[in-house]
Design a protein around this motif. Sequence first.
Motif, PDB file in Angstrom:
ATOM      1  N   THR A  78      -0.206   9.721   6.407  1.00 53.11           N
ATOM      2  CA  THR A  78      -0.039   8.451   7.139  1.00 53.11           C
ATOM      3  C   THR A  78      -0.549   7.251   6.354  1.00 53.11           C
ATOM      4  N   GLY A  79      -1.301   7.501   5.283  1.00 52.94           N
ATOM      5  CA  GLY A  79      -1.849   6.390   4.507  1.00 52.94           C
ATOM      6  C   GLY A  79      -1.541   6.552   3.039  1.00 52.94           C
ATOM      7  N   PHE A  80      -2.493   6.172   2.202  1.00 49.66           N
ATOM      8  CA  PHE A  80      -2.295   6.204   0.759  1.00 49.66           C
ATOM      9  C   PHE A  80      -3.199   7.236   0.089  1.00 49.66           C
ATOM     10  N   GLY A  81      -3.272   8.416   0.707  1.00 53.24           N
ATOM     11  CA  GLY A  81      -3.947   9.541   0.095  1.00 53.24           C
ATOM     12  C   GLY A  81      -5.419   9.317  -0.157  1.00 53.24           C
ATOM     13  N   PRO A  82      -5.931   9.763  -1.319  1.00 58.61           N
ATOM     14  CA  PRO A  82      -7.375   9.720  -1.588  1.00 58.61           C
ATOM     15  C   PRO A  82      -7.976   8.317  -1.540  1.00 58.61           C
ATOM     16  N   ILE A  83      -7.156   7.280  -1.798  1.00 59.17           N
ATOM     17  CA  ILE A  83      -7.727   5.928  -1.827  1.00 59.17           C
ATOM     18  C   ILE A  83      -7.732   5.248  -0.452  1.00 59.17           C
ATOM     19  N   VAL A 124      -0.574  10.877  -8.090  1.00 54.16           N
ATOM     20  CA  VAL A 124      -0.676   9.410  -8.165  1.00 54.16           C
ATOM     21  C   VAL A 124       0.703   8.784  -7.991  1.00 54.16           C
ATOM     22  N   GLU A 125       1.719   9.363  -8.638  1.00 55.04           N
ATOM     23  CA  GLU A 125       3.069   8.794  -8.543  1.00 55.04           C
ATOM     24  C   GLU A 125       3.625   8.920  -7.134  1.00 55.04           C
ATOM     25  N   ARG A 126       3.283   9.994  -6.416  1.00 55.59           N
ATOM     26  CA  ARG A 126       3.722  10.121  -5.016  1.00 55.59           C
ATOM     27  C   ARG A 126       3.125   9.012  -4.161  1.00 55.59           C
ATOM     28  N   ILE A 127       1.860   8.684  -4.421  1.00 52.81           N
ATOM     29  CA  ILE A 127       1.222   7.609  -3.654  1.00 52.81           C
ATOM     30  C   ILE A 127       1.840   6.256  -4.025  1.00 52.81           C
ATOM     31  N   ILE A 128       2.170   6.068  -5.309  1.00 47.28           N
ATOM     32  CA  ILE A 128       2.846   4.823  -5.709  1.00 47.28           C
ATOM     33  C   ILE A 128       4.160   4.683  -4.945  1.00 47.28           C
ATOM     34  N   ASP A 129       4.930   5.791  -4.878  1.00 47.11           N
ATOM     35  CA  ASP A 129       6.193   5.748  -4.125  1.00 47.11           C
ATOM     36  C   ASP A 129       5.943   5.464  -2.649  1.00 47.11           C
ATOM     37  N   ARG A 130       4.875   6.082  -2.101  1.00 47.76           N
ATOM     38  CA  ARG A 130       4.539   5.846  -0.687  1.00 47.76           C
ATOM     39  C   ARG A 130       4.251   4.371  -0.441  1.00 47.76           C
ATOM     40  N   ILE A 131       3.633   3.711  -1.423  1.00 49.53           N
ATOM     41  CA  ILE A 131       3.284   2.293  -1.275  1.00 49.53           C
ATOM     42  C   ILE A 131       4.512   1.405  -1.381  1.00 49.53           C
ATOM     43  N   ILE A 132       5.350   1.657  -2.409  1.00 47.63           N
ATOM     44  CA  ILE A 132       6.380   0.651  -2.740  1.00 47.63           C
ATOM     45  C   ILE A 132       7.748   0.905  -2.116  1.00 47.63           C
ATOM     46  N   ALA A 148       4.012  -5.759  -5.895  1.00 54.68           N
ATOM     47  CA  ALA A 148       4.451  -5.767  -4.504  1.00 54.68           C
ATOM     48  C   ALA A 148       3.330  -6.280  -3.613  1.00 54.68           C
ATOM     49  N   ARG A 149       3.703  -6.578  -2.383  1.00 53.64           N
ATOM     50  CA  ARG A 149       2.731  -7.036  -1.390  1.00 53.64           C
ATOM     51  C   ARG A 149       2.819  -6.129  -0.175  1.00 53.64           C
ATOM     52  N   LEU A 150       1.681  -5.574   0.239  1.00 55.02           N
ATOM     53  CA  LEU A 150       1.646  -4.714   1.415  1.00 55.02           C
ATOM     54  C   LEU A 150       1.817  -5.554   2.678  1.00 55.02           C
ATOM     55  N   PRO A 151       2.218  -4.913   3.785  1.00 52.84           N
ATOM     56  CA  PRO A 151       2.386  -5.659   5.037  1.00 52.84           C
ATOM     57  C   PRO A 151       1.154  -6.456   5.459  1.00 52.84           C
ATOM     58  N   ASP A 152      -0.062  -5.976   5.087  1.00 53.05           N
ATOM     59  CA  ASP A 152      -1.275  -6.711   5.473  1.00 53.05           C
ATOM     60  C   ASP A 152      -1.596  -7.848   4.513  1.00 53.05           C
ATOM     61  N   GLY A 153      -0.762  -8.037   3.462  1.00 50.40           N
ATOM     62  CA  GLY A 153      -0.975  -9.124   2.514  1.00 50.40           C
ATOM     63  C   GLY A 153      -1.654  -8.700   1.220  1.00 50.40           C
ATOM     64  N   SER A 154      -2.142  -7.454   1.150  1.00 50.62           N
ATOM     65  CA  SER A 154      -2.780  -6.980  -0.076  1.00 50.62           C
ATOM     66  C   SER A 154      -1.768  -6.938  -1.220  1.00 50.62           C
ATOM     67  N   ARG A 155      -2.252  -7.207  -2.437  1.00 54.52           N
ATOM     68  CA  ARG A 155      -1.374  -7.284  -3.597  1.00 54.52           C
ATOM     69  C   ARG A 155      -1.490  -5.994  -4.408  1.00 54.52           C
ATOM     70  N   VAL A 156      -0.340  -5.429  -4.784  1.00 55.01           N
ATOM     71  CA  VAL A 156      -0.317  -4.145  -5.475  1.00 55.01           C
ATOM     72  C   VAL A 156       0.404  -4.278  -6.812  1.00 55.01           C
ATOM     73  N   ASN A 157      -0.187  -3.692  -7.849  1.00 52.74           N
ATOM     74  CA  ASN A 157       0.503  -3.533  -9.124  1.00 52.74           C
ATOM     75  C   ASN A 157       0.445  -2.054  -9.483  1.00 52.74           C
ATOM     76  N   ALA A 158       1.593  -1.490  -9.868  1.00 52.30           N
ATOM     77  CA  ALA A 158       1.626  -0.087 -10.291  1.00 52.30           C
ATOM     78  C   ALA A 158       2.369   0.004 -11.616  1.00 52.30           C
ATOM     79  N   ILE A 159       1.925   0.936 -12.453  1.00 55.83           N
ATOM     80  CA  ILE A 159       2.542   1.097 -13.770  1.00 55.83           C
ATOM     81  C   ILE A 159       2.469   2.572 -14.153  1.00 55.83           C
ATOM     82  N   ILE A 160       3.579   3.103 -14.678  1.00 51.95           N
ATOM     83  CA  ILE A 160       3.648   4.534 -14.979  1.00 51.95           C
ATOM     84  C   ILE A 160       4.044   4.750 -16.442  1.00 51.95           C
ATOM     85  N   ARG A 161       4.087   6.027 -16.836  1.00 59.78           N
ATOM     86  CA  ARG A 161       4.555   6.347 -18.177  1.00 59.78           C
ATOM     87  C   ARG A 161       6.005   5.899 -18.322  1.00 59.78           C
ATOM     88  N   PRO A 162       6.456   5.529 -19.507  1.00 59.24           N
ATOM     89  CA  PRO A 162       5.809   5.684 -20.804  1.00 59.24           C
ATOM     90  C   PRO A 162       4.871   4.534 -21.190  1.00 59.24           C
TER      91      PRO A 162
END
Length: 439
Positions: A78-83, A124-132, A148-162
């Motif tokens: 229901t949330g963003f996992g461990p974080i 980690v990538e599953r949680i990134i997908d859950r967020i965005i 991206a911006r979460l519904p509550d206004g929090s700002r998110v940056n995600a970056i993956i390989r390569p």
Amino acid sequence: MATPLASNFTKLTSADLLKFKKYLAENISRSLEGEPLQLGDRTELIKQRLQEIYIQTKVSLPEDLRKQVFNEILDEMTGFGPIQPLLDDPDVSEVMVNGPKKVFIEKGGKLTKTGVTFDDDDHVERIIDRIILPLGRRVDTDSPTVDARLPDGSRVNAIIRPVAIDGPSITIRKFKKDKLTIQQLVDFGSMTQNMAEFLRACVLAHLNIVISGGTGSGKTTLLNVLSGFIQAEERIVTIEDAAELQLQQDHVVRLETKVPNTDGRGAVTIRDLVKNSLRMRPDRIVVGECRGGEALDMLQAMNTGHDGSLTTLHANTPRDALSRLETMVLMAGMDLPLKVVRQQISSAVDLIVQQTRLKDGARKVTAITEVVGMEGDTVVMTDIFKFEQTGVGANGKILGELKPTGIRPIFGPKLEAAGFKLSAELFMPAGGMNLGSRR
């Protein structure tokens, strides 16, 4: 029901526990397929199914471990996992995931490593997908970064390989639900009462203000506070990459950039929005952050009747802020002589407010600097208020004093015309000594 654990055991390995959690989560997911539910209903149903499936396994975990497993599965589903617990903590202002085993937070201005971990890079990538994904964004090897911006206004940056060499990374700047006031900044020691009074007068007198500072120094927070001084009857257009400003006035139009679609088309940039805002009859233009060619459009707006504009940019000193502005104006692609660019800046910008995150984590306004004009090819500036560090105290606390320099701003008559006759004492340091000079 077969489970990955024997029903009687005395010691669980972390691998056993991970298998058991996956087993429970997979069974719950299957049981919820085809049940469209609101988040609140979904949470309650997951709790119910989790208890049922756990009982069926005939596994008996110690109570504290059972609660931990249940909470982790709930956070995962229901949330963003461990974080998720970090995001729920009101004292945590930023969460930084540097790969699965390194999760850091900012709390009280200090960066610390947590004991939180992910299972692996895929987790980690599953949680990134859950967020965005609910936000209509995507991240893959062809497009490995996302803002991206979460519904509550929090700002998110995600970056993956390569491009993220050591594994996927997530940075979340949490949105503060309670908007700070200027008095709170004074109480926190971010500025003095005299500085607050001066900045309020400058905003109400329609001066053009640039807030300069490094990453995480509190620029947006200060912009939020200063924008709160704008009068309710004025029409305000705000322009941001990810909407963070919390203006309380009624007459506000909020604009946000748009990323390109999968064909690489349809992007709307800050520059596009600044140009468009000029057709919207704004009394004030507030740009969350200038990063590129939009700086030229912003300066032209300031020079053509849109007084009282506010923006932020990345720079470590007021002088660096001018250099950064020059660079950004040249990024607009107009082949302008440097002297012309500097003339544009000196005639458009009235004030630079330098916001700094000190080594002890404290955030302060370390300079309020007037842009006076041109002398030859150089833009002349004057510090009106300045932070003077005197040493380092216990626990690494930075010691120093915010004080006026003794120089009154040249735009004083403009403040008076707006009804602000600031006393000479406001600009006078203790002992009456002049600490400033034109530069």
